[in-house]
Design an enzyme around this catalytic site. Structure first.
Site, PDB file in Angstrom:
ATOM      1  CE1 TYR A   1      -4.092   1.969   0.618  1.00 12.74           C
ATOM      2  CE2 TYR A   1      -2.644   3.267   2.038  1.00 12.74           C
ATOM      3  CZ  TYR A   1      -3.841   3.127   1.351  1.00 12.74           C
ATOM      4  OH  TYR A   1      -4.774   4.133   1.394  1.00 12.74           O
TER       5      TYR A   1
ATOM      6  CE  LYS B   1      -3.618   4.781  -1.827  1.00 14.34           C
ATOM      7  NZ  LYS B   1      -4.667   5.218  -2.770  1.00 14.34           N
TER       8      LYS B   1
END
Length: 260
Positions: free
Chosen positions: A165, A169
């Site tokens: 994740y 990002k």
């Protein structure tokens, strides 16, 4: 723009927005928020039932809206989604690339399937929509606003099993800055939002663990999680003429976390 126009600076009437991941959570709040400021909205989600429910709410506000089922990591589906939006709503002026997932494991235990799945949705999916909408805006010779959903997790280290994740990002942030520079000559603004933990389905299960809640809150000076409606103002700002000189930024919505 003149000083006399400023009272309508956030007005989105006459604009069409496409919002991915808008069947629930932050995406649905953003889609409905755009409509409250006058935009027609293409509601895009992997779940057609929730997408249509949001689209129905928007139509109830008096704005045009369609719902489209789309796997944002699938290039053909992304192209079809953009084409359908243009065909049925006439154009796209605003993109909010919000769709995202999490799949947690500590770094030493994370599988390649977990890594690839999160990167595919969170980064590849943003890129595919950015590229397709960007090409549409360039071909129209029209200004536009692209808003990518990043995260504070793309800027700071966390210890919650989020290697995939965080990497996705961080990639969104780098992509946002590059596109802002490349497409400035077309008057296409590209910015990113970076929220801290918000009360969405993405972290609902995590919030059932008091220790995890305490960990999250320990680094948020405002000592609370974000509410979904609190994403609307920053997003509308970036979409509107209020941000006409704003491109390439990462707007942190983090209760003060990155100020520490």
């Amino acid at each position: 723009m003149t000083i006399g126009d400023l009272k309508n600076i956030f007005n989105l009437e006459g604009k069409t927005a496409l919002v991915t991941g808008s069947g629930q959570g932050l995406g649905s709040a953003i889609a409905e928020g755009f409509a409250q400021f006058g935009a027609d909205v293409s509601v895009v989600d992997i779940n057609p039932t929730t997408a249509e429910a949001v689209s129905e709410v928007i139509r109830g506000m008096g704005c045009k809206s369609i719902s489209i089922k789309c796997d944002v990591s699938n290039e053909d589906q992304v192209k079809t989604t953009v084409e359908k939006t243009i065909k049925e709503l006439g154009k796209i002026d605003i993109l909010a690339a919000v769709a995202g997932i999490g799949d947690r494991a500590m770094a030493e235990d994370m599988t390649m399937n977990q890594w690839d799945r999160v990167i595919a949705i969170n980064l590849r999916g943003v890129w595919l929509f950015d590229q397709e909408v960007g090409k549409h805006l360039i071909s129209r010779k029209a200004s536009g606003s692209i808003i990518n959903m990043a995260s504070i997790a793309g800027q700071v280290g966390v210890k919650t099993g989020n290697a995939n994740y965080c990497a996705s990002k961080g990639g969104v942030i780098a992509l946002t800055r590059l596109l802002a520079v490349e497409w400035a000559k077309y008057n296409i603004r590209v910015n990113a939002l970076a929220p801290v933990q918000f009360k969405t389905p993405l972290i609902k299960k995590l919030l059932e663990n008091p220790e995890t809640v305490d960990y999250f809150l320990s680094y948020i000076p405002m000592a609370r999680f974000g509410e979904v409606e609190e994403i609307v103002g920053p997003t509308v700002f970036l979409a509107s003429d209020a941000a006409s000189m704003v491109t390439g930024i990462v707007l942190n919505i983090d209760g003060g976390m990155t100020a520490m």
